[in-house]
Design a protein around this motif. Structure first.
Motif, PDB file in Angstrom:
ATOM      1  N   THR A   1     -20.684  49.734  -4.955  1.00 25.94           N
ATOM      2  CA  THR A   1     -21.697  49.836  -5.903  1.00 25.94           C
ATOM      3  C   THR A   1     -23.061  50.290  -5.471  1.00 25.94           C
ATOM      4  OG1 THR A   1     -20.057  48.738  -7.496  1.00 25.94           O
ATOM      5  CG2 THR A   1     -22.249  49.671  -8.460  1.00 25.94           C
ATOM      6  N   GLU A   2     -23.438  49.554  -4.729  1.00 23.71           N
ATOM      7  CA  GLU A   2     -24.723  49.426  -4.093  1.00 23.71           C
ATOM      8  C   GLU A   2     -24.923  50.664  -3.511  1.00 23.71           C
ATOM      9  OE1 GLU A   2     -26.147  45.251  -2.531  1.00 23.71           O
ATOM     10  OE2 GLU A   2     -26.383  46.685  -0.745  1.00 23.71           O
ATOM     11  N   VAL A   3     -23.882  51.051  -2.190  1.00 21.92           N
ATOM     12  CA  VAL A   3     -24.312  52.033  -1.337  1.00 21.92           C
ATOM     13  C   VAL A   3     -23.938  53.376  -2.339  1.00 21.92           C
ATOM     14  CG1 VAL A   3     -22.127  52.571  -0.529  1.00 21.92           C
ATOM     15  CG2 VAL A   3     -23.800  52.918   0.887  1.00 21.92           C
ATOM     16  N   THR A   4     -23.294  53.364  -2.907  1.00 20.74           N
ATOM     17  CA  THR A   4     -22.858  54.697  -3.918  1.00 20.74           C
ATOM     18  C   THR A   4     -24.303  54.840  -4.813  1.00 20.74           C
ATOM     19  OG1 THR A   4     -20.875  54.428  -3.657  1.00 20.74           O
ATOM     20  CG2 THR A   4     -21.395  55.843  -5.401  1.00 20.74           C
ATOM     21  N   LYS A   5     -24.744  53.862  -5.322  1.00 20.03           N
ATOM     22  CA  LYS A   5     -25.944  54.113  -6.096  1.00 20.03           C
ATOM     23  C   LYS A   5     -27.166  54.709  -5.513  1.00 20.03           C
ATOM     24  CE  LYS A   5     -28.609  53.136  -9.836  1.00 20.03           C
ATOM     25  NZ  LYS A   5     -29.396  54.237 -10.157  1.00 20.03           N
ATOM     26  N   GLU A   6     -27.282  54.082  -4.240  1.00 20.47           N
ATOM     27  CA  GLU A   6     -28.358  54.539  -3.232  1.00 20.47           C
ATOM     28  C   GLU A   6     -28.234  55.984  -2.895  1.00 20.47           C
ATOM     29  OE1 GLU A   6     -29.801  52.887   0.880  1.00 20.47           O
ATOM     30  OE2 GLU A   6     -29.070  51.188  -0.617  1.00 20.47           O
ATOM     31  N   ILE A   7     -26.945  56.415  -2.848  1.00 19.68           N
ATOM     32  CA  ILE A   7     -26.632  57.990  -2.331  1.00 19.68           C
ATOM     33  C   ILE A   7     -27.131  58.954  -3.523  1.00 19.68           C
ATOM     34  CG2 ILE A   7     -24.842  59.445  -1.824  1.00 19.68           C
ATOM     35  CD1 ILE A   7     -23.646  57.149  -0.076  1.00 19.68           C
ATOM     36  N   CYS A   8     -26.683  58.218  -4.863  1.00 19.33           N
ATOM     37  CA  CYS A   8     -27.021  58.910  -5.897  1.00 19.33           C
ATOM     38  C   CYS A   8     -28.129  59.256  -6.185  1.00 19.33           C
ATOM     39  CB  CYS A   8     -26.084  58.499  -7.191  1.00 19.33           C
ATOM     40  SG  CYS A   8     -24.365  58.383  -6.955  1.00 19.33           S
ATOM     41  N   ASP A   9     -28.958  58.168  -5.936  1.00 15.43           N
ATOM     42  CA  ASP A   9     -30.464  58.214  -6.325  1.00 15.43           C
ATOM     43  C   ASP A   9     -31.011  59.384  -5.146  1.00 15.43           C
ATOM     44  OD1 ASP A   9     -30.408  56.490  -7.984  1.00 15.43           O
ATOM     45  OD2 ASP A   9     -31.210  54.805  -7.011  1.00 15.43           O
ATOM     46  N   LEU A  10     -30.297  59.471  -4.170  1.00 14.43           N
ATOM     47  CA  LEU A  10     -31.185  60.095  -3.096  1.00 14.43           C
ATOM     48  C   LEU A  10     -30.648  61.743  -3.138  1.00 14.43           C
ATOM     49  CD1 LEU A  10     -32.467  59.722  -0.380  1.00 14.43           C
ATOM     50  CD2 LEU A  10     -30.191  60.050   0.869  1.00 14.43           C
ATOM     51  N   VAL A  11     -29.443  62.077  -3.646  1.00 16.56           N
ATOM     52  CA  VAL A  11     -28.737  63.363  -3.668  1.00 16.56           C
ATOM     53  C   VAL A  11     -28.795  63.769  -5.211  1.00 16.56           C
ATOM     54  CG1 VAL A  11     -26.703  64.743  -3.126  1.00 16.56           C
ATOM     55  CG2 VAL A  11     -27.750  63.049  -1.533  1.00 16.56           C
ATOM     56  N   ASP A  12     -29.179  65.347  -5.127  1.00 18.05           N
ATOM     57  CA  ASP A  12     -28.923  65.751  -6.702  1.00 18.05           C
ATOM     58  C   ASP A  12     -27.665  66.033  -7.061  1.00 18.05           C
ATOM     59  OD1 ASP A  12     -31.755  65.363  -7.332  1.00 18.05           O
ATOM     60  OD2 ASP A  12     -32.186  67.457  -6.127  1.00 18.05           O
ATOM     61  N   GLY A  13     -26.767  66.390  -5.970  1.00 19.32           N
ATOM     62  CA  GLY A  13     -25.351  67.204  -6.323  1.00 19.32           C
ATOM     63  C   GLY A  13     -24.515  65.940  -6.590  1.00 19.32           C
ATOM     64  N   PRO A  14     -23.033  66.465  -6.810  1.00 23.55           N
ATOM     65  CA  PRO A  14     -21.850  65.479  -7.138  1.00 23.55           C
ATOM     66  C   PRO A  14     -21.726  64.437  -5.910  1.00 23.55           C
ATOM     67  CG  PRO A  14     -21.402  67.862  -7.487  1.00 23.55           C
ATOM     68  CD  PRO A  14     -22.642  67.668  -6.680  1.00 23.55           C
ATOM     69  N   VAL A  15     -21.734  63.232  -6.278  1.00 28.12           N
ATOM     70  CA  VAL A  15     -21.134  62.367  -5.200  1.00 28.12           C
ATOM     71  C   VAL A  15     -19.934  61.579  -5.481  1.00 28.12           C
ATOM     72  CG1 VAL A  15     -21.910  59.885  -4.376  1.00 28.12           C
ATOM     73  CG2 VAL A  15     -23.554  61.470  -4.883  1.00 28.12           C
ATOM     74  N   SER A  16     -18.770  61.978  -4.655  1.00 32.11           N
ATOM     75  CA  SER A  16     -17.617  61.359  -5.055  1.00 32.11           C
ATOM     76  C   SER A  16     -17.291  59.960  -4.548  1.00 32.11           C
ATOM     77  CB  SER A  16     -16.508  62.283  -4.089  1.00 32.11           C
ATOM     78  OG  SER A  16     -16.397  63.701  -4.654  1.00 32.11           O
TER      79      SER A  16
END
Ligand code: E4P
Length: 217
Positions: A40-55
């Motif tokens: 959850t932690e790492v996925t949230k960090e990636i989602c905050d960084l990147v505008d596009g879809p994060v699988s």
């Protein structure tokens, strides 16, 4: 062709993102393990960084549990794409989650028929695994070509996300065929900049420049 980065390494994603090379990110349980981070932690960090879809991938195998995990993962951020395996239960979960308006990436696709089913179940992305087919001496690119033809024949909007990319040639071939997206490890994306003649040419220019005794700054 859109570039997704196939990693849960936030620093590697950030480096490519700063160059405008990142249209999205794909992760899987093996990549989460490799990151050593909480999902959850790492996925949230990636989602905050990147505008596009994060699988972000579910790990349940029954449709109801997949749906529950998918809903939970989708709460992490608006750009989450729920990643589901291409099984019968995965297709059921795909239909339910896409009907709810969630993005779904159907993964572990190894045949054109599987891709056809995913499109009919409303998948946003289908992930054919090129490298793992090549490992079995089967031409993974033929699968991308077949799916492109089938989707174009019937106007399916599911995006072809070429996955399990191992080489720069995979990137070129996926682009030539017309894959909508390719997801690749950061190293493969960076290797696309390399050419031996670029290195040789640059060395010659720098050597000649030194002989002029001039400076630009
Ligand atoms: C795709 O979404 C997968 O995460 C990935 O491309 C799998 O690649 P691999 O076969 O190199 O593990």
């Amino acid at each position: 062709m859109k570039f997704f980065v196939d990693t849960a390494d936030v620093a590697a994603i950030a480096e490519l993102n700063d160059l405008g090379m990142v249209d999205g990110v794909t992760t899987n349980p093996s990549l989460i393990l490799k990151s050593g981070r909480d999902i959850t932690e790492v996925t949230k960090e990636i989602c905050d960084l990147v505008d596009g879809p994060v699988s972000a991938e579910v790990v349940a195998t029954q449709a109801d549990a997949m749906i529950a995990e998918g809903r939970k993962l989708a709460e992490i951020a608006e750009n989450i794409t729920v990643k589901l395996p291409l099984t019968w239960d995965g297709l059921k979960a795909c239909k339910t989650l896409t009907d709810e308006g969630k993005m779904v990436n159907v993964t572990l696709c190894f045949s054109a028929n599987q891709a056809l089913l995913a499109a009919k179940a409303g998948a946003s992305f289908i992930s054919p695994f090129i490298g793992r087919l090549d490992d079995l001496n089967v031409d993974g690119m033929e699968l991308i070509e077949d799916i492109r033809t089938i989707y174009d024949n019937y106007g399916y909007e599911t995006e072809i996300l070429a996955a399990s990319i191992r080489t720069v040639n995979h990137m070129k071939e996926a682009a030539l065929i017309g894959a909508d997206v390719a997801t690749a490890p950061p190293g493969v994306i960076k290797q696309m900049a390399n050419h031996v003649l670029t290195d040789k040419g640059l060395a010659a220019f720098l050597s000649d420049w030194e002989k002029t005794g001039q400076k630009i700054l």
